[in-house]
Motif scaffolding. Structure first.
Motif, mmCIF file in Angstrom:
data_model
loop_
_atom_site.group_PDB
_atom_site.id
_atom_site.type_symbol
_atom_site.label_atom_id
_atom_site.label_comp_id
_atom_site.label_asym_id
_atom_site.label_seq_id
_atom_site.Cartn_x
_atom_site.Cartn_y
_atom_site.Cartn_z
ATOM 1 N N THR A 1 0.854 -1.391 -0.038
ATOM 2 C CA THR A 1 0.057 0.043 -0.038
ATOM 3 C C THR A 1 0.835 1.298 -0.045
ATOM 4 O OG1 THR A 1 -0.162 0.207 2.372
ATOM 5 C CG2 THR A 1 -1.887 -1.266 1.265
ATOM 6 N N GLY A 2 2.022 1.049 0.034
ATOM 7 C CA GLY A 2 3.279 2.380 -0.088
ATOM 8 C C GLY A 2 3.726 2.528 1.306
ATOM 9 N N ARG A 3 3.297 2.032 2.317
ATOM 10 C CA ARG A 3 3.954 2.067 3.726
ATOM 11 C C ARG A 3 5.298 1.342 3.697
ATOM 12 N NH1 ARG A 3 -1.735 1.554 4.141
ATOM 13 N NH2 ARG A 3 -2.452 3.311 5.431
ATOM 14 N N THR A 4 6.123 2.111 4.682
ATOM 15 C CA THR A 4 7.434 1.309 5.149
ATOM 16 C C THR A 4 7.096 0.312 6.270
ATOM 17 O OG1 THR A 4 8.717 3.176 3.865
ATOM 18 C CG2 THR A 4 9.691 1.746 5.639
ATOM 19 N N VAL A 5 7.756 -0.533 6.440
ATOM 20 C CA VAL A 5 7.495 -1.305 7.619
ATOM 21 C C VAL A 5 8.876 -1.867 7.994
ATOM 22 C CG1 VAL A 5 6.496 -3.546 8.477
ATOM 23 C CG2 VAL A 5 5.186 -2.345 6.955
ATOM 24 N N ARG A 6 9.179 -1.656 9.099
ATOM 25 C CA ARG A 6 10.695 -2.189 9.970
ATOM 26 C C ARG A 6 10.259 -3.069 10.642
ATOM 27 N NH1 ARG A 6 15.665 0.776 9.372
ATOM 28 N NH2 ARG A 6 16.180 -0.891 10.785
ATOM 29 N N CYS A 7 10.769 -4.345 10.646
ATOM 30 C CA CYS A 7 10.333 -5.399 11.292
ATOM 31 C C CYS A 7 11.576 -5.935 12.171
ATOM 32 C CB CYS A 7 9.700 -6.454 10.593
ATOM 33 S SG CYS A 7 8.281 -6.864 10.684
ATOM 34 N N THR A 8 11.503 -6.582 13.264
ATOM 35 C CA THR A 8 12.492 -7.769 13.691
ATOM 36 C C THR A 8 12.062 -8.936 13.970
ATOM 37 O OG1 THR A 8 11.800 -7.045 16.019
ATOM 38 C CG2 THR A 8 13.765 -5.846 15.254
ATOM 39 N N ILE A 9 12.572 -9.967 13.300
ATOM 40 C CA ILE A 9 12.091 -11.221 13.285
ATOM 41 C C ILE A 9 13.425 -12.008 13.633
ATOM 42 C CG2 ILE A 9 11.440 -13.161 11.852
ATOM 43 C CD1 ILE A 9 9.334 -11.297 11.384
ATOM 44 N N HIS A 10 13.078 -12.908 14.836
ATOM 45 C CA HIS A 10 14.281 -13.856 15.271
ATOM 46 C C HIS A 10 13.887 -15.173 14.659
ATOM 47 C CE1 HIS A 10 15.701 -11.144 18.213
ATOM 48 N NE2 HIS A 10 14.517 -10.805 18.185
ATOM 49 N N GLN A 11 15.109 -15.709 13.820
ATOM 50 C CA GLN A 11 15.092 -16.984 13.243
ATOM 51 C C GLN A 11 14.195 -17.161 12.225
ATOM 52 O OE1 GLN A 11 15.179 -19.543 16.672
ATOM 53 N NE2 GLN A 11 17.277 -19.406 16.999
#
Length: 194
Positions: A80-90
């Motif tokens: 949709t044009g949004r920026t997403v910053r994620c932390t994902i472990h393993q």
């Protein structure tokens, strides 16, 4: 005020439109599954229409299938044009490949390659990360061994006083509440007797 059309768009993006009239319920008892609850949390944030969203471990506590569903919804949000910053472990390779890893100068991960191994190789191959003889010296200089005994007493004394202050401060805010509650219960007890 949020329009109904915008809410419908958010529900569609997060893939919750099929259960839009369901009750949330209680975790692991009734209502929505944990994965649906995670997507609902994301949807609630989207209603504010942010341009960037920070997510801390949106797949924690989910099995592999549920994690893929949540990350598919996150990818829809990016669409949709949004920026997403994620932390994902393993992350699994499927989830890892959903992320945009195009960084100039960093080689692309090979097909069916372990993401953790790739990250280690990229990090160790980087000129920015250099752990060597200097690391031991930095560690030794940042510990208490370089301080005198008086310095240590001063540090520990300051820590003790800070903890004591916070303890007293917390006690003075809780005590009046406890006294009020006991007074009310005390009066209710005697009111029942009369």
């Amino acid at each position: 005020m949020v329009s109904q059309e915008f809410v419908k768009e958010v529900l569609h993006t997060i893939e919750l439109d099929g259960i839009k009239d369901s009750l949330v319920g209680f975790p692991n008892v009734s209502g929505m599954s944990n994965e649906q609850r995670k997507r609902l949390t994301i949807a609630i944030e989207l209603v504010a229409n942010p341009s960037i969203i920070f997510m801390d471990e949106p797949t924690s506590g989910l099995d592999a299938r549920a994690a893929v569903v949540v990350m598919r919804a996150v990818k829809n949000v990016v669409g949709t044009g949004r920026t997403v910053r994620c932390t994902i472990h393993q992350p699994s390779i499927d989830i890892f490949e959903a992320f945009d890893e195009r960084i100039p100068g960093v080689p692309k991960i090979k097909d069916n390659y372990n993401p953790s191994t790739w990250m280690l190789e990229v990090t160790l191959g980087s000129t920015e990360v250099e752990l060597g003889v200097d690391f031991a010296q930095i560690y030794r200089e940042s510990t208490f061994y370089e301080h005198s005994q008086q310095d240590l007493f001063n540090i520990f004394g300051s820590m003790f006083m800070a903890i004591l202050f916070f303890g007293i401060n917390n006690g003075t805010t809780i005590l009046p509440t406890m006294v009020t509650e006991r007074t009310i219960l005390y009066h209710e007890k005697y009111a029942r007797m009369l």
